[in-house]
Design a protein around this motif. Sequence first.
Motif, PDB file in Angstrom:
ATOM      1  N   MET A   4       0.847  -1.193   0.000  1.00 48.92           N
ATOM      2  CA  MET A   4       0.000   0.000   0.000  1.00 48.92           C
ATOM      3  C   MET A   4       0.886   1.247   0.000  1.00 48.92           C
ATOM      4  O   MET A   4       1.737   1.428   0.861  1.00 48.92           O
ATOM      5  CB  MET A   4      -0.875  -0.036   1.268  1.00 48.92           C
ATOM      6  CG  MET A   4      -1.811   1.101   1.435  1.00 48.92           C
ATOM      7  SD  MET A   4      -2.904   0.794   2.867  1.00 48.92           S
ATOM      8  CE  MET A   4      -3.389   2.440   3.277  1.00 48.92           C
ATOM      9  N   LYS A   5       0.670   2.097  -1.006  1.00 47.67           N
ATOM     10  CA  LYS A   5       1.520   3.292  -1.138  1.00 47.67           C
ATOM     11  C   LYS A   5       0.691   4.426  -1.723  1.00 47.67           C
ATOM     12  O   LYS A   5      -0.132   4.196  -2.618  1.00 47.67           O
ATOM     13  CB  LYS A   5       2.682   2.950  -2.079  1.00 47.67           C
ATOM     14  CG  LYS A   5       3.528   4.147  -2.467  1.00 47.67           C
ATOM     15  CD  LYS A   5       4.570   3.760  -3.513  1.00 47.67           C
ATOM     16  CE  LYS A   5       5.323   5.008  -3.959  1.00 47.67           C
ATOM     17  NZ  LYS A   5       6.364   4.719  -4.959  1.00 47.67           N
ATOM     18  N   PHE A   6       0.880   5.647  -1.189  1.00 53.01           N
ATOM     19  CA  PHE A   6       0.190   6.798  -1.794  1.00 53.01           C
ATOM     20  C   PHE A   6       0.994   8.076  -1.573  1.00 53.01           C
ATOM     21  O   PHE A   6       1.842   8.148  -0.682  1.00 53.01           O
ATOM     22  CB  PHE A   6      -1.243   6.951  -1.246  1.00 53.01           C
ATOM     23  CG  PHE A   6      -1.337   7.191   0.236  1.00 53.01           C
ATOM     24  CD1 PHE A   6      -1.350   8.483   0.765  1.00 53.01           C
ATOM     25  CD2 PHE A   6      -1.428   6.109   1.118  1.00 53.01           C
ATOM     26  CE1 PHE A   6      -1.446   8.694   2.132  1.00 53.01           C
ATOM     27  CE2 PHE A   6      -1.518   6.320   2.490  1.00 53.01           C
ATOM     28  CZ  PHE A   6      -1.523   7.616   3.007  1.00 53.01           C
ATOM     29  N   ILE A   7       0.722   9.085  -2.419  1.00 55.62           N
ATOM     30  CA  ILE A   7       1.414  10.378  -2.329  1.00 55.62           C
ATOM     31  C   ILE A   7       0.352  11.453  -2.109  1.00 55.62           C
ATOM     32  O   ILE A   7      -0.679  11.466  -2.788  1.00 55.62           O
ATOM     33  CB  ILE A   7       2.201  10.677  -3.628  1.00 55.62           C
ATOM     34  CG1 ILE A   7       3.274   9.583  -3.844  1.00 55.62           C
ATOM     35  CG2 ILE A   7       2.864  12.059  -3.569  1.00 55.62           C
ATOM     36  CD1 ILE A   7       3.921   9.609  -5.206  1.00 55.62           C
ATOM     37  N   VAL A   8       0.612  12.358  -1.143  1.00 53.67           N
ATOM     38  CA  VAL A   8      -0.383  13.388  -0.818  1.00 53.67           C
ATOM     39  C   VAL A   8       0.333  14.669  -0.380  1.00 53.67           C
ATOM     40  O   VAL A   8       1.450  14.616   0.144  1.00 53.67           O
ATOM     41  CB  VAL A   8      -1.344  12.867   0.292  1.00 53.67           C
ATOM     42  CG1 VAL A   8      -0.610  12.619   1.603  1.00 53.67           C
ATOM     43  CG2 VAL A   8      -2.524  13.809   0.510  1.00 53.67           C
ATOM     44  N   SER A   9      -0.298  15.826  -0.595  1.00 47.42           N
ATOM     45  CA  SER A   9       0.285  17.105  -0.170  1.00 47.42           C
ATOM     46  C   SER A   9       0.239  17.212   1.352  1.00 47.42           C
ATOM     47  O   SER A   9      -0.771  16.897   1.977  1.00 47.42           O
ATOM     48  CB  SER A   9      -0.496  18.256  -0.816  1.00 47.42           C
ATOM     49  OG  SER A   9      -0.652  19.316   0.098  1.00 47.42           O
ATOM     50  N   SER A  10       1.325  17.691   1.956  1.00 47.34           N
ATOM     51  CA  SER A  10       1.428  17.726   3.423  1.00 47.34           C
ATOM     52  C   SER A  10       0.405  18.670   4.061  1.00 47.34           C
ATOM     53  O   SER A  10      -0.227  18.326   5.053  1.00 47.34           O
ATOM     54  CB  SER A  10       2.841  18.135   3.838  1.00 47.34           C
ATOM     55  OG  SER A  10       3.141  19.409   3.297  1.00 47.34           O
ATOM     56  N   THR A  11       0.215  19.870   3.473  1.00 50.65           N
ATOM     57  CA  THR A  11      -0.710  20.824   4.107  1.00 50.65           C
ATOM     58  C   THR A  11      -2.167  20.406   3.921  1.00 50.65           C
ATOM     59  O   THR A  11      -3.001  20.593   4.797  1.00 50.65           O
ATOM     60  CB  THR A  11      -0.521  22.253   3.552  1.00 50.65           C
ATOM     61  OG1 THR A  11      -0.440  22.168   2.134  1.00 50.65           O
ATOM     62  CG2 THR A  11       0.740  22.893   4.082  1.00 50.65           C
ATOM     63  N   TYR A  12      -2.467  19.817   2.760  1.00 53.88           N
ATOM     64  CA  TYR A  12      -3.817  19.326   2.472  1.00 53.88           C
ATOM     65  C   TYR A  12      -4.194  18.220   3.463  1.00 53.88           C
ATOM     66  O   TYR A  12      -5.276  18.218   4.045  1.00 53.88           O
ATOM     67  CB  TYR A  12      -3.822  18.816   1.018  1.00 53.88           C
ATOM     68  CG  TYR A  12      -5.058  18.081   0.542  1.00 53.88           C
ATOM     69  CD1 TYR A  12      -6.326  18.653   0.627  1.00 53.88           C
ATOM     70  CD2 TYR A  12      -4.939  16.817  -0.048  1.00 53.88           C
ATOM     71  CE1 TYR A  12      -7.448  17.984   0.141  1.00 53.88           C
ATOM     72  CE2 TYR A  12      -6.055  16.144  -0.536  1.00 53.88           C
ATOM     73  CZ  TYR A  12      -7.311  16.739  -0.432  1.00 53.88           C
ATOM     74  OH  TYR A  12      -8.410  16.062  -0.901  1.00 53.88           O
ATOM     75  N   ASN A  26      -3.235   1.621  -5.279  1.00 55.68           N
ATOM     76  CA  ASN A  26      -3.319   0.499  -4.334  1.00 55.68           C
ATOM     77  C   ASN A  26      -4.627   0.552  -3.570  1.00 55.68           C
ATOM     78  O   ASN A  26      -5.312   1.569  -3.562  1.00 55.68           O
ATOM     79  CB  ASN A  26      -2.197   0.578  -3.289  1.00 55.68           C
ATOM     80  CG  ASN A  26      -0.817   0.505  -3.907  1.00 55.68           C
ATOM     81  OD1 ASN A  26       0.094   1.088  -3.384  1.00 55.68           O
ATOM     82  ND2 ASN A  26      -0.657  -0.170  -5.037  1.00 55.68           N
ATOM     83  N   ILE A  27      -4.941  -0.571  -2.893  1.00 57.55           N
ATOM     84  CA  ILE A  27      -6.046  -0.555  -1.941  1.00 57.55           C
ATOM     85  C   ILE A  27      -5.556  -1.158  -0.617  1.00 57.55           C
ATOM     86  O   ILE A  27      -4.607  -1.940  -0.607  1.00 57.55           O
ATOM     87  CB  ILE A  27      -7.303  -1.315  -2.442  1.00 57.55           C
ATOM     88  CG1 ILE A  27      -6.939  -2.747  -2.842  1.00 57.55           C
ATOM     89  CG2 ILE A  27      -7.972  -0.597  -3.578  1.00 57.55           C
ATOM     90  CD1 ILE A  27      -8.172  -3.577  -3.165  1.00 57.55           C
ATOM     91  N   GLY A  28      -6.179  -0.764   0.494  1.00 57.90           N
ATOM     92  CA  GLY A  28      -5.772  -1.313   1.791  1.00 57.90           C
ATOM     93  C   GLY A  28      -6.305  -0.446   2.910  1.00 57.90           C
ATOM     94  O   GLY A  28      -6.814   0.649   2.676  1.00 57.90           O
ATOM     95  N   SER A  29      -6.210  -0.944   4.157  1.00 57.17           N
ATOM     96  CA  SER A  29      -6.645  -0.114   5.284  1.00 57.17           C
ATOM     97  C   SER A  29      -5.760  -0.361   6.501  1.00 57.17           C
ATOM     98  O   SER A  29      -5.453  -1.509   6.830  1.00 57.17           O
ATOM     99  CB  SER A  29      -8.118  -0.385   5.611  1.00 57.17           C
ATOM    100  OG  SER A  29      -8.245  -1.398   6.550  1.00 57.17           O
ATOM    101  N   THR A  55       5.272  10.914   0.660  1.00 62.36           N
ATOM    102  CA  THR A  55       4.987   9.561   0.172  1.00 62.36           C
ATOM    103  C   THR A  55       4.821   8.629   1.364  1.00 62.36           C
ATOM    104  O   THR A  55       5.706   8.552   2.232  1.00 62.36           O
ATOM    105  CB  THR A  55       6.138   9.056  -0.730  1.00 62.36           C
ATOM    106  OG1 THR A  55       6.362  10.039  -1.739  1.00 62.36           O
ATOM    107  CG2 THR A  55       5.787   7.728  -1.369  1.00 62.36           C
ATOM    108  N   PHE A  56       3.701   7.956   1.449  1.00 63.76           N
ATOM    109  CA  PHE A  56       3.427   6.995   2.519  1.00 63.76           C
ATOM    110  C   PHE A  56       3.570   5.586   1.946  1.00 63.76           C
ATOM    111  O   PHE A  56       2.920   5.264   0.933  1.00 63.76           O
ATOM    112  CB  PHE A  56       1.994   7.157   3.045  1.00 63.76           C
ATOM    113  CG  PHE A  56       1.782   8.380   3.889  1.00 63.76           C
ATOM    114  CD1 PHE A  56       1.576   8.258   5.260  1.00 63.76           C
ATOM    115  CD2 PHE A  56       1.762   9.657   3.324  1.00 63.76           C
ATOM    116  CE1 PHE A  56       1.359   9.386   6.057  1.00 63.76           C
ATOM    117  CE2 PHE A  56       1.554  10.792   4.113  1.00 63.76           C
ATOM    118  CZ  PHE A  56       1.353  10.646   5.477  1.00 63.76           C
TER     119      PHE A  56
END
Length: 372
Positions: A1-9, A63-66, A87-88
């Motif tokens: 499971m991996k995702f990228i997201v903006s830190s302030t958002y 990806n999918i996951g929880s 990046t997580f």
Amino acid sequence: MKFIVSSTYLLKQLQVLGGVINNSNTLPILDNFLFELNNTELIISASDLETTMSAKLEVESDNIGSIAVPARLLLETLKTFPEQPLTFVVEENNTIEISSNHGKYALAYADGNEFPKAVSLEDASSTTITGDILATAISKTIFAAGNDDLRPVMSGVFFQFSTEGLTFVATDAHKLVKYSREDVQASQTTEFIMPKKPLNLLKGILAASDDEVIIEYNDSNAKFTFENTVLICRLIDGKYPNYEAVIPKENPNKLVIDRTQFLNSVRRVSIFSNKTTHQIRLKIAGAELNISAEDIDYSNKAEERLTCDYQGDDMQIGFNSRFLTEMLNNLTSDEVQLEMSLPNRAGILTPVDGLDEGEQVTMLVMPVMLNS
């Protein structure tokens, strides 16, 4: 499971959800945020078993996951980052690794399946209201709700929906506020009592929002859906007291006065009042209002005279200055009207101006016995 997201958002969404989490939880899993990833959609939830709130975020991923991630640790870390993509990545050894422009941080996570599932509402009715109207209704009433655990029905805000309009009521038996809107209707008549905590969360998020809020409710739960957020909470069980019965109908003595001037006067004079009763005395005769307070134990006393517009018999009435201050503070009008019948009957405070079409605010304050 991996995702990228903006830190302030991400931080902005988590700070809102963080309000749900209690400082001490009975279940350790509730100290976490639940992350549920479904390709580019990430749903983050927080819960204290009574209230569950979730927000939907757009992220880069396939990806999918929880998983459940420690809330406080994540929030404290995110607060220190400038705006950048993070990046997580979920690693083999039960940790989730966050990579920023400058470093890597690993947090232990728990299994997402341990997180309590949000309730689904069976046989729910629904009403739609704009966010700013709901936020106004909450902020106008919530301050008057009680904190008494022995009377839980009074510790929330009473929602009354009908085909004629919406009414919101809060009382702690000393003061009462009734806020109603005739410009918004529900499809059928219903009533329920909302606890304070979810209302405070909603008030904070919706203050400047003109988004539609869909309110769904049944006998035990209510669900608020707007933009990308869903809040579900358990309702307070019980029958709300008949508040209409305590609002005196015949009030021949009417006082109209400038709100700010009245508020400042009450504030100043109350400094000299008794510290346990907070009692102030209003003496009204002709076009003059005399506000006084005395603390006999310390020989402190104060008195102020204000001009007002008054129709009625000369009278003296005592109020708890804290309740009066709270109410005057909560109104936004230039002038207020105080209606009274007798020194031992409740006074009714209403704004004279500054209301929207179809909007009504009635505040009731119980008098205190004057020692002559």
